[in-house]
Scaffold this active site. Structure first.
Site, short mmCIF file in Angstrom:
data_model
loop_
_atom_site.label_atom_id
_atom_site.label_comp_id
_atom_site.label_asym_id
_atom_site.label_seq_id
_atom_site.Cartn_x
_atom_site.Cartn_y
_atom_site.Cartn_z
CG PHE A 89 -4.20 -16.46 -28.34
CD1 PHE A 89 -5.09 -16.52 -29.52
CD2 PHE A 89 -4.84 -15.92 -27.06
CE1 PHE A 89 -6.56 -16.01 -29.26
CE2 PHE A 89 -5.89 -15.40 -27.19
CZ PHE A 89 -6.69 -15.48 -28.30
CE1 TYR A 90 -4.62 -13.07 -24.04
CE2 TYR A 90 -3.28 -14.53 -23.00
CZ TYR A 90 -4.61 -13.94 -23.29
OH TYR A 90 -5.46 -14.34 -22.33
CB THR A 91 2.15 -12.50 -30.43
OG1 THR A 91 1.65 -13.54 -31.17
CG2 THR A 91 3.20 -12.87 -29.52
#
Length: 241
Positions: free
Chosen positions: A165-167
Site C-alpha cells: 500500500f505504501y508504495t
C-alpha cells in the site's frame, strides 16, 4: 520381623499408588508391538496417498466451467503476468481497448469440490475496462499492482500488504482498496496470494529447535532465547536437533 515385613508391604503399596497417580493412563497403553504395527500401517497409507495421482478439474470434467486457484512458483507467476501484458497489448493494437477480465469472488460464484477437498471459482467474471469513468481508477490500480508483483517476483522478495500500500499511497488512497485489487489479481493469474510474495502482516514468530535459511543466511532459533525471531515470508526450513 513382623513389623519390618509390614513396613516393607506398606512401602510397596505406597510405590504402587504413586506410580498409578503419576501414570493414570498406563493401564490403557497398548503393547509396543501393537503401536509399532499401527505406525507402519499409517506410514504405508501415507506413502500410497502421496504416490497416487492428484485429481484436477480436467479429470472431473470441470475445467470448462470452473477455475482453480493454486500455488505457483515465481517463474510461473512471471510468465502469466507477461502473457497477460502481451494479450493487453494485442487488444490495444487491434483497436479493442484495454480491459481486464476479473473472476467474481462472490459466494455465489464459488463451488466446493469434494473430490479435491477445496473451493474453486465458477466461470462468472466481469470486464474492467480502462475507457470507462466508473472503472478507470480500479483498472489503473490493477495495472499498478501487477507491475509491483512482477518486480517482487524478479527480485524474489516478500512484502506485507501494508508495504504494498505504501508504495503508491496517492493512487491507492486506502489499504482496503489495494487489498481488494490484490485478491482480484491473484484470481486473474489463477494463483494464491502467497504465490505473489505478499503476506498479510509481519507477525510470524519462529522459536524452538529450528534452523532456516534466509537469503543464504542460516538462522538458528535455538540460539535466539525464549523470545524467538520475527520472520516474514516463507524461508527454507529444516529441523535442527
Amino acid at each position: 520381623m513382623g513389623k519390618r515385613r509390614r513396613a516393607d508391604s506398606d512401602s510397596d503399596s505406597d510405590d504402587d499408588t504413586t506410580t498409578t497417580t503419576r501414570l493414570p493412563f498406563k493401564n490403557r497403553l497398548k503393547p509396543d508391538s501393537v503401536i509399532l504395527s499401527t505406525l507402519k500401517t499409517l506410514t504405508a497409507a501415507t506413502k500410497s496417498a502421496s504416490t497416487s495421482k492428484t485429481l484436477t478439474l480436467t479429470d472431473l470434467s470441470l475445467s470448462s466451467t470452473c477455475r482453480e486457484v493454486t500455488d505457483l512458483p515465481l517463474s510461473s507467476v512471471q510468465n502469466r503476468i507477461l502473457t497477460l501484458a502481451l494479450n493487453l497489448t494485442k487488444s490495444i493494437l487491434a483497436g479493442n481497448g484495454f480491459s481486464f477480465s476479473v473472476p467474481s469472488r462472490a459466494a455465489t460464484n464459488q463451488l466446493y469440490v469434494p473430490e479435491l477437498d477445496r473451493i474453486v471459482l465458477k466461470d462468472k467474471s466481469s470486464v474492467r475496462p480502462y475507457a470507462s469513468v466508473s472503472t478507470v481508477r480500479k483498472t489503473t490500480i490493477t495495472t499498478r499492482i501487477l507491475s509491483l508483483i512482477h518486480q517482487l517476483s524478479l527480485k524474489n522478495i516478500h512484502v506485507t500488504k501494508r508495504d504494498l500500500f505504501y508504495t503508491d499511497v496517492k493512487l491507492f488512497q486506502d489499504q482496503t482498496q489495494s487489498d481488494a485489487v490484490l485478491d482480484d489479481v491473484s484470481c486473474i493469474l489463477g494463483c494464491t496470494r502467497s504465490s505473489l510474495n505478499v503476506v498479510a502482516a509481519e507477525k510470524g514468530v519462529v522459536v524452538g529447535r529450528l534452523v532456516f535459511s534466509d537469503n543464504g543466511d542460516m538462522i538458528d532459533c535455538t540460539k535466539m532465547g525464549i523470545g524467538g525471531v520475527f520472520k516474514i515470508g516463507y524461508p527454507e526450513i529444516r529441523i535442527g536437533w
